[in-house]
Design an enzyme around this catalytic site. Structure first.
Site, PDB file in Angstrom:
ATOM      1  CB  CYS A 105       0.143   2.401   6.595  1.00 18.75           C
ATOM      2  SG  CYS A 105       1.088   1.362   5.476  1.00 18.75           S
TER       3      CYS A 105
ATOM      4  CB  CYS B 284       2.064   4.208   4.100  1.00 22.68           C
ATOM      5  SG  CYS B 284       0.802   3.013   3.681  1.00 22.68           S
TER       6      CYS B 284
END
Length: 166
Positions: free
Chosen positions: A89, A92
């Site tokens: 991600c 993230c």
């Protein structure tokens, strides 16, 4: 795949076991020579090379399994910010350091747990995580607030301050 899962299971067990050992029982010839005669607090052990998953600052930690989550998050005396993330991600990877910085500003009044949703799918399902990054603020085992997506530093600071009651 099975070998990787077995290795991950063995590693998580060994980390939990090391965390519970007293300082004197970890002595080896090279390690004990670096210890001072006075006993060190347990949290200094987290900076050793044998436990790379635990932050040296004591600000954040990686959740190892469901029992570890219960022990260190649900039963925590401190408020805890839980960062549900994934290695793949992009947002993230941007949010993680920002969140750690906001937590570090509080100087030990709040902790941060990192949960990889690929490794701990059961926790992600239990807390209704359907997208990453998802951040949940928890105090005394109760969810106080949460958000999904990326936030700037000011928004993160106010999120953390709301958790600790400032």
């Amino acid at each position: 795949m099975a070998t990787r899962l077995l290795a991950r299971r063995i590693w998580s067990i060994s980390v939990k076991d090391f965390r519970r050992l007293p300082v004197a029982s970890l002595s080896s010839s090279s390690y004990s020579s670096s210890l001072s005669p006075s006993p060190r607090p347990q949290h200094f052990l987290s900076c050793s090379r044998s436990l790379p998953l635990i932050s040296c600052r004591g600000v954040s930690f990686n959740v190892q399994d469901h029992d570890d989550f219960t022990e260190r998050v649900i039963n925590s005396e401190l408020p805890v910010v839980i960062d549900f993330h994934a290695q793949w991600c992009g947002p993230c990877k941007i949010l993680g350091p920002r969140l750690e910085k906001a937590i570090a500003k509080q100087k030990g009044r709040v902790a941060m747990a990192k949960v990889d949703i690929d490794e701990h799918t059961d926790l992600a399902i239990e807390y209704g995580v359907s997208a990453v990054p998802t951040v949940i603020a928890m105090r005394g085992g109760d969810v106080i607030d949460h958000f999904v997506g990326i936030k700037d530093e000011d928004q993160l600071d106010s999120f953390v301050k709301k958790l600790i009651g400032q």
